[in-house]
Design an enzyme around this catalytic site. Structure first.
Site, short mmCIF file in Angstrom:
data_model
loop_
_atom_site.label_atom_id
_atom_site.label_comp_id
_atom_site.label_asym_id
_atom_site.label_seq_id
_atom_site.Cartn_x
_atom_site.Cartn_y
_atom_site.Cartn_z
N TYR A 143 -2.20 8.00 -0.25
CA TYR A 143 -1.21 7.46 0.67
C TYR A 143 -0.26 6.56 -0.11
O TYR A 143 -0.68 5.71 -0.88
CB TYR A 143 -1.90 6.66 1.77
CG TYR A 143 -0.96 5.98 2.73
CD1 TYR A 143 -0.23 6.72 3.66
CD2 TYR A 143 -0.81 4.60 2.73
CE1 TYR A 143 0.63 6.10 4.56
CE2 TYR A 143 0.04 3.97 3.63
CZ TYR A 143 0.75 4.72 4.54
OH TYR A 143 1.60 4.11 5.43
N ASP A 238 0.59 4.80 -8.33
CA ASP A 238 0.65 3.88 -7.19
C ASP A 238 -0.55 2.95 -7.29
O ASP A 238 -1.68 3.32 -6.94
CB ASP A 238 0.63 4.68 -5.89
CG ASP A 238 0.75 3.79 -4.65
OD1 ASP A 238 0.48 2.57 -4.76
OD2 ASP A 238 1.10 4.31 -3.58
N LYS A 266 0.30 -5.90 -2.50
CA LYS A 266 -0.92 -6.58 -2.09
C LYS A 266 -1.25 -7.82 -2.93
O LYS A 266 -0.80 -8.91 -2.64
CB LYS A 266 -2.08 -5.59 -2.05
CG LYS A 266 -1.87 -4.49 -0.99
CD LYS A 266 -3.08 -3.64 -0.81
CE LYS A 266 -2.83 -2.50 0.19
NZ LYS A 266 -2.58 -2.92 1.56
#
Length: 426
Positions: A143, A238, A266
């Protein structure tokens, strides 16, 4: 009964789609209603009804030092006193950019944004602008946010172009995205051959953590690096999840592979909205204002997020947080494997550092198809039984758990005892 949470959820459903601002929070995967959080500190959260939980979601990854650590709260408070946002360059964004480039050698220049979705979307635009090509290879189960070209799953055949994975995504976007099974390097090679000089980039999570948690098989990542170099395509890692969490230099440090572009988020925001993407200078210099690839953001590099990120990274470095997280993770893994040996159901436990997942399925699990073999009804029973006993795991089988430096050995032991009892009762 979570009476106040239920009341709040009822009010939210009248004004917020689904009652939540991000879908997984709605508990649709596990049934029931979500609880609402009143406050959080360290490894614990308290809901609006006063119930306490040991938290293994950690705001879905950013809270690597636990909730509201003093160093971050102090840094944000100090920054806020000088202004919340300027829309003008500030010193903190330079400091964070320098630190990121220092810790991740493949990143020579970096651009700050406000979310992982924005960072991934921008990295693909940059890859297309740099290579002059349009097609992207991604992998099932990885994702990369909700940008149109990335909300694509594999078609009916392994090499067919993807179909939209969300209403509102134009087929023309999906036609430029090829989604392949993770860990199948032969299909990657075939795809490059059949799309010669058309592929701009390969994007993946080097450690897939959005379909549970599973790992690249031997030489898979190295083969991707070779194929991208051979075909003049960019390799995009990613590392929104893994960046500065699995190691000081992220997954690239662990595997010894340098990506052309890296997507971050994050941990680098300390709990505030943030994202970043960076890579080789010759690629990054194609971004505006120096180059023709446009990207902008009003709140990008805002002082609060930069201050929080810097405080978190410096504290991790000061306490050698990765060594502590590995020790706690190893403790949890040992307890988990002991519990699995006593349970009467098929279970598979995966962990790397402070990231973990318990699959309600037999091994091996190496891709999305394997992860989907999980018994979702059994997971739902496990989730709610643990939640009732004060242990908060992610409300979906296809999510990853996170340990923070605020967790203690006693927290881990208590969690394992409760989870073990629940597993033996299923």
């Amino acid at each position: 009964m979570n009476r106040r949470s239920s009341q709040l959820f009822g009010r939210a459903q009248k004004r917020i789609p689904g009652g939540v601002n991000s879908p997984v929070r709605a508990f649709r995967n596990v049934g029931g209603e979500p609880f609402f959080v009143e406050r959080a500190a360290g490894a614990r959260i308290w809901d609006v009804d006063g119930k306490e939980y040991i938290d293994y979601v950690g705001s879905w990854g950013p809270a690597i030092l636990g909730h509201a650590p003093k160093c971050i709260v102090d840094a944000v408070r100090d920054a806020a006193k000088r202004g919340l946002s300027f829309g003008i360059p500030n010193p903190l964004e330079v400091e964070l950019a320098e630190l990121i480039c220092q810790w991740i050698p493949s990143v020579e220049k970096v651009r700050m944004v406000n979310s992982g979705t924005e960072a991934a979307m921008s990295s693909l635009r940059l890859a297309r602008g740099f290579t002059g090509r349009d097609k992207i290879i991604k992998f099932d189960g990885c994702y990369h946010g909700h940008a149109d070209s990335l909300l694509v799953q594999a078609g009916s055949g392994a090499l067919t172009h993807g179909r939209p994975d969300s209403a509102g995504v134009s087929k023309s976007f999906a036609d430029l995205t090829i989604s392949l099974p993770f860990n199948d390097v032969d299909l990657v090679r075939k795809t490059f051959t059949e799309n010669r000089n058309d592929v701009a980039a390969v994007i993946l999570e080097p450690i897939p953590a959005n379909a549970g948690l599973y790992f690249a098989q031997e030489n898979f990542l190295a083969s991707l690096r070779e194929e991208c170099t051979k075909h003049d395509a960019l390799l995009i890692f990613d590392e929104v999840m893994t960046g500065f969490r699995v190691a000081r230099g992220g997954a690239q440090e662990i595997f010894g592979i340098q990506a052309d572009l890296t997507v971050l988020g994050k941990v680098i925001g300390g709990g505030l909205p943030v994202g970043a993407f960076g890579g080789r200078a010759e690629i990054m210099d194609r971004l505006s204002p120096d180059g023709p690839v446009y990207q902008a953001g009003t709140l990008s590099g805002n002082p609060l997020a930069m201050a929080a990120g810097l405080a978190q990274l410096h504290e991790l470095d000061r306490i050698d947080g990765w060594k502590l997280l590995e020790r706690l993770g190893a403790q949890l893994e040992q307890f988990a494997r002991d519990a699995i040996s006593k349970a009467k159901i098929d279970l598979t436990f995966h962990r790397i550092g402070s990231m973990f997942c318990l699959f309600f399925a037999s091994a091996p699990i190496v891709d999305l198809a394997d992860a989907k073999r999980s018994d979702l009804k059994m997971f739902t029973k496990f989730f709610h039984a643990c939640l009732d006993r004060g242990i908060y795991f992610a409300p979906s089988q296809f999510e990853t758990g996170f340990i923070s430096t605020a967790h203690t050995a006693d927290d881990i032991e208590r969690t394992a005892e409760i989870a073990g009892q629940v597993l033996c009762s299923l």
